[in-house]
Design a protein around this motif. Structure first.
Motif, PDB file in Angstrom:
ATOM      1  N   GLY A  95       0.775  -1.232   0.000  1.00  0.00           N
ATOM      2  CA  GLY A  95       0.000   0.000   0.000  1.00  0.00           C
ATOM      3  C   GLY A  95       0.808   1.283   0.000  1.00  0.00           C
ATOM      4  N   ALA A  96       2.127   1.200   0.118  1.00  0.00           N
ATOM      5  CA  ALA A  96       2.951   2.414   0.212  1.00  0.00           C
ATOM      6  C   ALA A  96       2.843   3.284  -1.039  1.00  0.00           C
ATOM      7  CB  ALA A  96       4.407   2.055   0.481  1.00  0.00           C
ATOM      8  N   ASP A  98       0.401   3.834  -3.084  1.00  0.00           N
ATOM      9  CA  ASP A  98      -0.863   4.544  -3.254  1.00  0.00           C
ATOM     10  C   ASP A  98      -1.248   5.412  -2.060  1.00  0.00           C
ATOM     11  OD1 ASP A  98      -1.250   3.358  -5.790  1.00  0.00           O
ATOM     12  OD2 ASP A  98      -1.934   1.518  -4.806  1.00  0.00           O
ATOM     13  N   ARG A  99      -0.545   5.269  -0.946  1.00  0.00           N
ATOM     14  CA  ARG A  99      -0.849   6.029   0.275  1.00  0.00           C
ATOM     15  C   ARG A  99      -0.650   7.522   0.030  1.00  0.00           C
ATOM     16  NH1 ARG A  99       2.598   3.511   3.698  1.00  0.00           N
ATOM     17  NH2 ARG A  99       0.968   1.981   4.067  1.00  0.00           N
ATOM     18  N   THR A 109       1.256  11.119  -3.339  1.00  0.00           N
ATOM     19  CA  THR A 109       1.134   9.674  -3.195  1.00  0.00           C
ATOM     20  C   THR A 109       2.515   9.141  -2.812  1.00  0.00           C
ATOM     21  OG1 THR A 109       1.726   9.241  -5.495  1.00  0.00           O
ATOM     22  CG2 THR A 109      -0.655   9.496  -4.990  1.00  0.00           C
TER      23      THR A 109
END
Length: 191
Positions: A95-96, A98-99, A109
């Motif tokens: 998930g990094a 898109d965080r 992002t």
């Protein structure tokens, strides 16, 4: 694109590490293109900033460098290796990419932040090479990619005096300069 940017971040780290491995204790007081840092300050900055990028993308502020850390006082190559490991781990975490991350210069992002991390680490490798008189034609393909990115992402809101803003006013690189020198000039370095 995700794999590409991870490769670019890894290449930026590798490029800077290749120069860092040439630094001797006698070099630490040498001035750099960043007026506010000598080689010691520059080394401490980019080792610490690698960890800062990791903390920003992960949200784990425990990854940040301790206040006043002097990596140059010890085995700075090992310290950089550890910072690289921590940073690459943070950017490859689930998930990094898109965080959404808020940093002092905007909201991005994780994948955009990774590009800024690559730009930061690569450029400080150039600073180190320039300070010590080494060849600055570093990773030509990466330098070209980062220059194209910087020309889009680095605007006047990120420019100011050395030590007060991430980048100084853009300068003109001499005719025939390599991509890394053109990038450095665009980011405000005297080439």
């Amino acid at each position: 694109m995700r794999g590409s940017m991870m490769t670019e971040l890894s290449t930026a780290f590798d490029s800077t590490m290749a120069i860092l491995q040439k630094v001797g204790r006698d070099d630490l007081g040498t001035p750099t293109p960043c007026a506010s840092w000598d080689v010691r300050g520059l080394v401490n900055h980019f080792i610490g900033s690698a960890r800062w990028w990791a903390s920003m993308v992960s949200g784990d502020h425990g990854l940040e460098a301790p206040e006043g850390a002097d990596y140059a006082a010890g085995d700075f190559v090992a310290a950089y290796e550890e910072s690289i490991r921590v940073t690459l781990g943070a950017f490859t975490a689930e998930g990094a990419a898109d965080r959404m991350v808020s940093v002092p210069f905007g909201d991005f992002t994780g994948s955009a932040l990774r590009a800024f991390a690559a730009l930061d680490q690569f450029t400080h490798g150039w600073d180190l090479a320039r300070a010590l008189g080494y060849d600055t034609d570093l990773a030509p393909e990466l330098a070209s990619t980062l220059l194209a990115m910087a020309e889009v992402a680095v605007d006047d809101s990120l420019r100011g005096a050395d030590g007060e803003a991430p980048f100084e006013a853009a300068r003109q690189a001499p005719e025939g300069s390599c991509a890394a020198d053109r990038l450095a000039a665009y980011l405000g370095r005297q080439v």
